[in-house]
Design a protein around this motif. Structure first.
Motif, PDB file in Angstrom:
ATOM      1  N   PRO A 116     -14.636  16.498   5.601  1.00 30.13           N
ATOM      2  CA  PRO A 116     -14.801  15.119   5.940  1.00 30.13           C
ATOM      3  C   PRO A 116     -14.738  13.880   4.890  1.00 30.13           C
ATOM      4  O   PRO A 116     -14.105  13.076   4.712  1.00 30.13           O
ATOM      5  CB  PRO A 116     -15.820  15.008   6.922  1.00 30.13           C
ATOM      6  N   GLN A 117     -15.650  14.447   3.630  1.00 23.90           N
ATOM      7  CA  GLN A 117     -15.686  13.562   2.676  1.00 23.90           C
ATOM      8  C   GLN A 117     -14.521  13.542   1.523  1.00 23.90           C
ATOM      9  O   GLN A 117     -14.124  12.504   1.254  1.00 23.90           O
ATOM     10  CB  GLN A 117     -17.080  14.328   1.640  1.00 23.90           C
ATOM     11  N   LEU A 118     -13.783  14.789   1.675  1.00 24.56           N
ATOM     12  CA  LEU A 118     -12.495  14.747   1.014  1.00 24.56           C
ATOM     13  C   LEU A 118     -11.362  13.823   1.642  1.00 24.56           C
ATOM     14  O   LEU A 118     -10.639  13.177   1.029  1.00 24.56           O
ATOM     15  CB  LEU A 118     -11.995  16.278   0.817  1.00 24.56           C
ATOM     16  N   GLU A 119     -11.552  13.942   2.937  1.00 23.43           N
ATOM     17  CA  GLU A 119     -10.611  13.161   3.877  1.00 23.43           C
ATOM     18  C   GLU A 119     -10.724  11.646   3.602  1.00 23.43           C
ATOM     19  O   GLU A 119     -10.008  10.818   3.468  1.00 23.43           O
ATOM     20  CB  GLU A 119     -10.487  13.758   5.220  1.00 23.43           C
ATOM     21  N   SER A 120     -12.019  11.407   3.442  1.00 15.85           N
ATOM     22  CA  SER A 120     -12.396   9.950   3.328  1.00 15.85           C
ATOM     23  C   SER A 120     -12.129   9.303   1.775  1.00 15.85           C
ATOM     24  O   SER A 120     -11.634   8.450   1.786  1.00 15.85           O
ATOM     25  CB  SER A 120     -13.953   9.798   3.515  1.00 15.85           C
ATOM     26  N   ILE A 121     -12.197  10.501   0.873  1.00 20.27           N
ATOM     27  CA  ILE A 121     -12.038  10.142  -0.362  1.00 20.27           C
ATOM     28  C   ILE A 121     -10.309   9.849  -0.527  1.00 20.27           C
ATOM     29  O   ILE A 121      -9.992   8.867  -1.275  1.00 20.27           O
ATOM     30  CB  ILE A 121     -12.414  11.019  -1.484  1.00 20.27           C
ATOM     31  N   ALA A 122      -9.652  10.699   0.153  1.00 19.45           N
ATOM     32  CA  ALA A 122      -8.309  10.743  -0.033  1.00 19.45           C
ATOM     33  C   ALA A 122      -7.634   9.575   0.609  1.00 19.45           C
ATOM     34  O   ALA A 122      -6.738   8.720   0.225  1.00 19.45           O
ATOM     35  CB  ALA A 122      -7.515  11.826   1.032  1.00 19.45           C
ATOM     36  N   LYS A 123      -8.357   8.800   1.541  1.00 24.26           N
ATOM     37  CA  LYS A 123      -7.807   7.687   2.144  1.00 24.26           C
ATOM     38  C   LYS A 123      -8.043   6.460   1.116  1.00 24.26           C
ATOM     39  O   LYS A 123      -7.229   5.373   1.291  1.00 24.26           O
ATOM     40  CB  LYS A 123      -8.723   7.343   3.303  1.00 24.26           C
ATOM     41  N   GLN A 124      -9.017   6.571   0.266  1.00 21.95           N
ATOM     42  CA  GLN A 124      -9.261   5.660  -0.904  1.00 21.95           C
ATOM     43  C   GLN A 124      -8.277   5.609  -1.863  1.00 21.95           C
ATOM     44  O   GLN A 124      -7.811   4.564  -2.536  1.00 21.95           O
ATOM     45  CB  GLN A 124     -10.328   5.746  -1.511  1.00 21.95           C
ATOM     46  N   ILE A 125      -7.482   6.830  -2.144  1.00 27.18           N
ATOM     47  CA  ILE A 125      -6.803   7.086  -3.230  1.00 27.18           C
ATOM     48  C   ILE A 125      -5.315   7.190  -2.718  1.00 27.18           C
ATOM     49  O   ILE A 125      -4.518   6.508  -3.472  1.00 27.18           O
ATOM     50  CB  ILE A 125      -6.861   8.513  -3.786  1.00 27.18           C
ATOM     51  N   ASN A 126      -5.132   7.612  -1.434  1.00 31.21           N
ATOM     52  CA  ASN A 126      -3.545   7.729  -1.204  1.00 31.21           C
ATOM     53  C   ASN A 126      -2.859   6.299  -1.144  1.00 31.21           C
ATOM     54  O   ASN A 126      -3.405   5.128  -0.969  1.00 31.21           O
ATOM     55  CB  ASN A 126      -3.523   7.976   0.325  1.00 31.21           C
ATOM     56  N   GLN A 127      -1.717   6.378  -1.633  1.00 30.45           N
ATOM     57  CA  GLN A 127      -0.874   5.253  -1.662  1.00 30.45           C
ATOM     58  C   GLN A 127       0.499   5.194  -1.247  1.00 30.45           C
ATOM     59  O   GLN A 127       1.209   6.276  -1.788  1.00 30.45           O
ATOM     60  CB  GLN A 127      -0.962   4.710  -3.147  1.00 30.45           C
ATOM     61  N   LYS A 128       1.013   4.304  -0.691  1.00 22.41           N
ATOM     62  CA  LYS A 128       2.496   4.412  -0.094  1.00 22.41           C
ATOM     63  C   LYS A 128       3.263   3.828  -1.149  1.00 22.41           C
ATOM     64  O   LYS A 128       3.197   2.873  -1.766  1.00 22.41           O
ATOM     65  CB  LYS A 128       2.718   3.594   1.182  1.00 22.41           C
ATOM     66  N   GLY A 129       4.303   4.910  -1.612  1.00 26.73           N
ATOM     67  CA  GLY A 129       5.048   4.348  -2.718  1.00 26.73           C
ATOM     68  C   GLY A 129       6.135   3.195  -2.205  1.00 26.73           C
ATOM     69  O   GLY A 129       6.386   3.305  -1.099  1.00 26.73           O
ATOM     70  N   GLN A 130       6.492   2.825  -3.135  1.00 28.27           N
ATOM     71  CA  GLN A 130       7.650   1.960  -3.167  1.00 28.27           C
ATOM     72  C   GLN A 130       8.686   1.814  -4.068  1.00 28.27           C
ATOM     73  O   GLN A 130       8.422   1.862  -5.262  1.00 28.27           O
ATOM     74  CB  GLN A 130       7.283   0.205  -3.117  1.00 28.27           C
ATOM     75  N   ALA A 131      10.011   2.055  -3.601  1.00 30.32           N
ATOM     76  CA  ALA A 131      11.085   2.237  -4.567  1.00 30.32           C
ATOM     77  C   ALA A 131      11.290   0.738  -5.234  1.00 30.32           C
ATOM     78  O   ALA A 131      11.135  -0.226  -4.783  1.00 30.32           O
ATOM     79  CB  ALA A 131      12.469   2.555  -3.789  1.00 30.32           C
ATOM     80  N   ALA A 132      12.138   0.859  -6.396  1.00 30.04           N
ATOM     81  CA  ALA A 132      12.462  -0.294  -6.933  1.00 30.04           C
ATOM     82  C   ALA A 132      13.343  -1.102  -6.289  1.00 30.04           C
ATOM     83  O   ALA A 132      14.181  -0.367  -5.478  1.00 30.04           O
ATOM     84  CB  ALA A 132      13.080   0.274  -8.495  1.00 30.04           C
ATOM     85  N   ASN A 133      13.521  -2.317  -6.563  1.00 29.44           N
ATOM     86  CA  ASN A 133      14.527  -3.012  -5.794  1.00 29.44           C
ATOM     87  C   ASN A 133      15.150  -4.092  -6.513  1.00 29.44           C
ATOM     88  O   ASN A 133      14.772  -4.388  -7.607  1.00 29.44           O
ATOM     89  CB  ASN A 133      13.488  -4.105  -4.936  1.00 29.44           C
ATOM     90  N   ILE A 134      16.388  -4.661  -6.148  1.00 26.16           N
ATOM     91  CA  ILE A 134      17.229  -5.322  -6.986  1.00 26.16           C
ATOM     92  C   ILE A 134      18.090  -6.112  -6.103  1.00 26.16           C
ATOM     93  O   ILE A 134      18.373  -6.116  -4.806  1.00 26.16           O
ATOM     94  CB  ILE A 134      18.539  -4.312  -7.482  1.00 26.16           C
ATOM     95  N   GLN A 135      18.131  -7.433  -6.674  1.00 28.46           N
ATOM     96  CA  GLN A 135      18.626  -8.655  -5.749  1.00 28.46           C
ATOM     97  C   GLN A 135      19.459  -9.422  -6.566  1.00 28.46           C
ATOM     98  O   GLN A 135      19.327  -9.551  -7.691  1.00 28.46           O
ATOM     99  CB  GLN A 135      17.484  -9.571  -5.202  1.00 28.46           C
ATOM    100  N   MET A 136      20.503 -10.100  -6.300  1.00 28.92           N
ATOM    101  CA  MET A 136      21.281 -10.823  -6.991  1.00 28.92           C
ATOM    102  C   MET A 136      21.105 -12.456  -6.412  1.00 28.92           C
ATOM    103  O   MET A 136      21.044 -12.879  -5.373  1.00 28.92           O
ATOM    104  CB  MET A 136      22.925 -10.746  -6.615  1.00 28.92           C
ATOM    105  N   LYS A 137      20.629 -13.219  -7.277  1.00 28.07           N
ATOM    106  CA  LYS A 137      20.283 -14.426  -7.124  1.00 28.07           C
ATOM    107  C   LYS A 137      21.121 -15.258  -8.259  1.00 28.07           C
ATOM    108  O   LYS A 137      21.164 -15.208  -9.475  1.00 28.07           O
ATOM    109  CB  LYS A 137      18.826 -14.824  -7.350  1.00 28.07           C
TER     110      LYS A 137
END
Length: 364
Positions: A116-137
């Motif tokens: 349970p401690q490892l699972e709690s620590i994992a929640k602190q570290i886990n991060q949802k990634g995000q792809a790079a983004n491009i826009q034309m302005k």
């Protein structure tokens, strides 16, 4: 996987243990540590040093509560080594019974306590990634860097803890994944491969609404190398709940009202842009009657769930769809990285007459 207790035992050692049980007998090993000749308390102290008390990721440490784990070790040693009779011969027989057969060492840590401690620590570290983004302005591309996906592998981290071999701090097993597309991929998008414009009657308000709504869905779409583009998948179901209105369209050589009528102008315009970009057309269907916005037989009709317009990105880099509408026009451009098979588009002459770059309308 637990290490085995290595026990070298003889009748003489069992007698010695029975007569002088304050000392751990010869040949008694746990976790690769030889505890021969130590008192029970000294043996515990030696093994307690083998129990990890924290995990780490990068420069951050996370302490673990290991109270139950230490208690388990103490109870295990007492069960194996402490005599329970005042008669030496009973203790010798007990020792033979307990130690005469190879047995598994205890786990370094109590799983119910630590997981349970490892699972709690994992929640602190886990991060949802995000792809790079491009826009034309304003006619220029802007690229925003992405971030990696970070996930602690809790089961593997537990295995590493239980096989730590004396390390007080054990690094967590963390999976780091960079999402596609990355910033480098998107910065290569700079060449115009296709550019096509068609025109509509803005007085047909329902149809114009549908053309603009589909254009908004198409604008900014990225297509990976060798990726397949599906008009129906990107634009989605045409329904009143999503803003589409009934407008006239062709069905079986008849003109009928249908939700989303008019968006075949978007698919047909995109079809011509894909042709200019020398992309592989996977699926195209024509109307049952001629349309006014492209030459006869050069349209691409779509019907959600029935007919689609699809093409494949046969270039070596990502493609970007720049889709805009003006007062009476729809313009689609495809940008990417030019190569021998997909050259930069030469300025087309004649049909269609392209509108000025300004004056585009954003659908709110």
């Amino acid at each position: 996987m637990s290490l085995q207790v290595v026990i070298s035992i003889s009748l003489a050692s069992s007698l010695t243990y029975a007569l002088d049980y304050a000392k751990i007998p010869q040949g008694f090993q746990v976790w690769g540590k030889d505890l021969s000749g130590l008192s029970l308390a000294e043996g515990y102290d030696q093994l307690e040093k083998e129990i990890p008390y924290e995990v780490s990721y990068k420069d951050e440490s996370y302490p673990l509560t290991i109270t139950q784990s230490k208690q388990n070790l103490s109870e295990w040693l007492n069960l194996k080594l402490r005599p329970d009779s005042k008669f030496w011969w009973d203790n010798a027989l007990t020792y033979l019974k307990r130690m005469g057969v190879q047995q598994l060492s205890p786990d370094r840590l109590d799983q119910k306590e630590v997981m349970p401690q490892l699972e709690s620590i994992a929640k602190q570290i886990n991060q949802k990634g995000q792809a790079a983004n491009i826009q034309m302005k304003n006619g220029k591309f802007t690229v925003q860097a992405g971030s990696p996906s970070i996930t602690v592998d809790v089961p593997k981290s537990w295995e590493c803890l239980n096989q730590s071999e004396g390390s007080k701090t054990v690094p967590l097993v963390v999976n780091v994944q960079n999402l596609a597309p990355n910033e480098s991929d998107l910065r290569k998008i700079k060449d115009k491969l296709g550019d096509y414009t068609t025109y509509f009657n803005p007085d047909q308000e329902e149809r114009t609404n549908n053309v603009r709504l589909a254009a908004k869905a198409l604008n900014g779409q990225l297509i990976a190398p060798n990726g397949e583009f599906s008009f129906n998948q990107v634009v989605g179901k045409r329904a009143r709940e999503t803003g589409y209105l009934p407008a006239y369209t062709f069905v079986d050589q008849k003109v009928v009202l249908d939700d989303g009528g008019g968006i075949c102008q978007d698919s047909s315009t995109l079809y011509h842009t894909a042709l200019q970009s020398h992309l592989q057309i996977l699926e195209r269907n024509t109307h049952s009657l001629p349309v006014t916005y492209v030459p006869k037989g050069e349209d691409a009709t779509v019907a959600y769930g029935l007919l689609d317009f699809r093409f494949r990105n046969t270039s070596q880099n990502y493609l970007y769809l720049d889709v805009r509408t003006g007062p009476n026009w729809l313009r689609i451009r495809i940008y990417g990285l030019a190569d021998k098979e997909h050259p930069v588009l030469a300025e087309p002459e004649g049909y269609p007459i392209r509108p000025a770059d300004d004056g585009s309308i954003e659908l709110k």
